[in-house]
Scaffold this motif. Structure first.
Motif, PDB file in Angstrom:
ATOM      1  N   ASP A  35       0.849  -0.786   0.421  1.00  0.00           N
ATOM      2  CA  ASP A  35      -0.326   0.114  -0.015  1.00  0.00           C
ATOM      3  C   ASP A  35       1.531   1.375   0.058  1.00  0.00           C
ATOM      4  O   ASP A  35       1.934   1.767  -0.079  1.00  0.00           O
ATOM      5  CB  ASP A  35      -1.342  -0.054   0.902  1.00  0.00           C
ATOM      6  CG  ASP A  35      -0.397  -0.001   2.711  1.00  0.00           C
ATOM      7  OD1 ASP A  35       1.152   0.261   2.771  1.00  0.00           O
ATOM      8  OD2 ASP A  35      -0.270  -0.621   3.712  1.00  0.00           O
ATOM      9  N   LEU A  67      -8.853   0.630   1.356  1.00  0.00           N
ATOM     10  CA  LEU A  67      -9.841  -0.204   2.192  1.00  0.00           C
ATOM     11  C   LEU A  67      -9.680   0.420   3.546  1.00  0.00           C
ATOM     12  O   LEU A  67      -9.585   1.562   4.214  1.00  0.00           O
ATOM     13  CB  LEU A  67      -9.410  -1.748   2.709  1.00  0.00           C
ATOM     14  CG  LEU A  67      -8.931  -3.337   1.690  1.00  0.00           C
ATOM     15  CD1 LEU A  67      -7.811  -3.638   2.458  1.00  0.00           C
ATOM     16  CD2 LEU A  67      -9.752  -3.286   1.091  1.00  0.00           C
ATOM     17  N   ASP A  72      -9.139  -2.731   6.841  1.00  0.00           N
ATOM     18  CA  ASP A  72      -8.037  -3.394   6.787  1.00  0.00           C
ATOM     19  C   ASP A  72      -7.523  -3.969   7.981  1.00  0.00           C
ATOM     20  O   ASP A  72      -7.333  -3.050   9.404  1.00  0.00           O
ATOM     21  CB  ASP A  72      -7.341  -1.670   7.046  1.00  0.00           C
ATOM     22  CG  ASP A  72      -5.987  -1.906   6.618  1.00  0.00           C
ATOM     23  OD1 ASP A  72      -5.727  -2.859   7.042  1.00  0.00           O
ATOM     24  OD2 ASP A  72      -4.934  -0.790   6.144  1.00  0.00           O
ATOM     25  N   ARG A 262      -4.287  -9.316   2.223  1.00  0.00           N
ATOM     26  CA  ARG A 262      -4.972  -7.374   1.054  1.00  0.00           C
ATOM     27  C   ARG A 262      -5.540  -7.662   0.060  1.00  0.00           C
ATOM     28  O   ARG A 262      -6.578  -7.168  -0.520  1.00  0.00           O
ATOM     29  CB  ARG A 262      -3.379  -6.732   1.597  1.00  0.00           C
ATOM     30  CG  ARG A 262      -4.021  -5.145   0.597  1.00  0.00           C
ATOM     31  CD  ARG A 262      -2.949  -4.269   1.508  1.00  0.00           C
ATOM     32  NE  ARG A 262      -3.221  -2.439   1.120  1.00  0.00           N
ATOM     33  CZ  ARG A 262      -3.723  -1.916   1.590  1.00  0.00           C
ATOM     34  NH1 ARG A 262      -4.201  -2.229   2.887  1.00  0.00           N
ATOM     35  NH2 ARG A 262      -4.016  -0.955   1.247  1.00  0.00           N
TER      36      ARG A 262
END
Length: 518
Positions: A35, A67, A72, A262
């Motif tokens: 991310d 998210l 998350d 994720r």
């Protein structure tokens, strides 16, 4: 057993650092991305070197889909993370406890199937080989289905195969079903460290990873305790029914656990929003998975002396633990007249040692590593070198030979039986602390992708060596005697004691010479 702690595993996002068997998560997809935060703000003390084979570009999927905090896993409440962490540990425990739970039943297996002592111990060995194979199968499945699906699908298959072990009436069928049960049970172990990495930043993973890595060893140590009572009072089949009872209880606990991976979360949200995720062709996915889960782990140990040395060290201590599965019933039965369940109770010392090793890992992180890390950051440094991960190993390394000498020369009728039991606990404490440090050191040194392959190679070495040791344990003890047979292993352990100290002193030099460490 570690679970290996077991080596091959599913793919990780690039900011993940995960351990195998043990269980080590493997980054396997070239489109896998960290991310934004992980790119712009690397964790203090984390090795930020890039693996050229895993360098990737940002995908439309991550540009368009984000998210929310409640979605998350990194931002979940501490209580929820703790629930998942305990669930992963219990899943590892339930599978590894089954490996050694059958060992107290081997005398009955010899009688029922008319086989010798060495073939009977194969019921342990083939299960461990299955634990090594399973992650190779789980990896591509989890790539498309996510972690939660594997946690929910594989345990019922594992329990059905274990039930088959209890019912089968042929020795060949018994071995085949034990192998398949180990294969089906292993994926949760392989994904455990990946699940931890999903939820915790690298600087916060030490405590949960110590818990995770300790549980497979704890399962292996407590398996003979449970199996000793089951085999003595009900027969070897009840070692399998007991295995299923443990698995059912753990499955009830872990079933509500949701997805933590994720990429899977982003993909599912994108599908709900009608956004094209631009998934690569299945052919490309399979080629990359084949490379990172099968090819690279066998390539790394041939090219990397660091991996070779630490793999041999971990493989040796792990193999001695497997030696005890055959040696304990022999020693405590011959010297102290213990019956089956009493010999099983002797393994409690090993279980206590594993628990203390996990606690040691947490304390070392909190009181030795973290203060130095904070000081380094305050001085403007990016973090600490990987060698600071070796504190636990430097504490535990001398304990391994000391405990083996202690065990070998105090296991005699003139000395109380508690002495060799305590020695076994000291051995498990030393060997697990070494494994904890070695795992952290390899990951910090090689980064996420090559670190995963290094740990996969480490796991393969452990399984191959530990699978061979029980085959000659009884013959060695009968020929050399308890004192000299155990001392033979202790002498080898003495030669290995300097390894963590040498790496702490000369590790930077070794890393500069590596072709895979940037």
């Amino acid at each position: 057993m570690d679970g290996n702690q077991f080596p091959m595993a599913d793919s990780q996002s690039q900011d993940e650092t995960s351990l195998e068997d043990p269980a080590l998560g493997e980054k396997s997809m070239e489109d896998t991305e960290p991310d934004k935060k992980s790119i712009e703000e690397p964790e203090p003390g984390e090795n930020t070197s890039q693996d050229p084979e895993s360098e990737v570009k940002r995908t439309d999927k991550e540009q368009e889909v984000t998210l929310e905090d409640h979605e998350d896993p990194q931002k979940w409440p501490h209580l929820k993370k703790s629930y998942y962490t305990l669930g992963v540990g219990l899943a590892s425990f339930s599978v590894t406890v089954a490996a050694s739970m059958i060992t107290p039943g081997t005398p009955e297996i010899e009688t029922k199937f008319h086989v010798g002592e060495t073939p009977a111990i194969l019921t342990l060995i083939v299960y461990v080989l299955g634990l090594a194979l399973g992650p190779v199968i789980a990896s591509p499945i989890s790539e498309s289905l996510g972690r939660a699906a594997i946690y929910r699908i594989t345990p019922p298959i594992y329990m059905l195969l274990t039930m088959g072990v209890g019912f089968v009436d042929s020795f060949g069928g018994l071995l085949v079903l034990r192998f398949l049960a180990g294969t089906a049970g292993s994926p949760p172990i392989a994904m455990g460290a990946g699940t931890i990495a999903d939820m915790y930043a690298p600087s916060r993973r030490a405590a949960p990873l110590c818990l995770l890595i300790s549980t497979p060893f704890l399962g292996s140590g407590l398996g003979p305790v449970i199996g000793g009572f089951a085999a003595y009072y009900k027969g070897y089949r009840w070692t399998q029914w007991s295995t299923i009872f443990v698995a059912i209880a753990v499955y009830i606990y872990t079933f509500p656990m949701g997805e933590t991976y994720r990429n899977a979360l982003i993909k599912r949200k994108a599908e709900r929003l009608g956004i094209d995720t631009h998934e690569p062709p299945m052919k490309d996915m399979l080629v990359q998975l084949f490379h990172v889960t099968l090819v690279r782990p066998f390539k790394v140990p041939f090219l990397e002396p660091i991996v070779q040395v630490l793999t041999f060290y971990n493989a040796f201590t792990f193999s001695v633990l497997f030696t005890f599965f055959a040696a304990f019933p022999y020693v405590f039965g011959k010297v102290y007249g213990f019956n089956t369940w009493q010999s099983g109770l002797a393994f409690l010392g090993i279980g206590v040692g594993v628990v203390l090793a996990g606690i040691t890992g947490v304390l070392v992180d909190q009181y030795m590593y973290q203060p130095r890390l904070r000081q380094a950051i305050a001085e403007g440094k990016p973090g600490l070198p990987p060698e600071y991960m070796l504190f636990s190993a430097m504490l535990g390394a001398p304990a391994v030979p000391a405990s083996l000498f202690w065990f070998g020369w105090t296991a005699r009728s003139s000395i109380n039986w508690m002495s060799p039991i305590i020695a076994g606990g000291l051995f498990s404490w030393g060997s697990v602390t070494i494994f904890l440090s070695a795992a952290m050191y390899l990951i910090q040194s090689y980064g996420a992708s090559y670190g995963a392959s290094a740990m996969a190679a480490n796991g393969i070495g452990r399984y191959l060596m530990s699978g061979a040791f029980p085959l000659f344990t009884i013959q060695m003890y009968e020929t050399l005697g308890i004192g000299w047979a155990t001392s033979l292993m202790a002498f080898v352990a003495v030669l290995l004691v300097p390894i963590p100290f040498v790496f702490f002193k000369f590790g930077p030099y070794f890393r500069r010479k590596s072709s895979m460490i940037q």
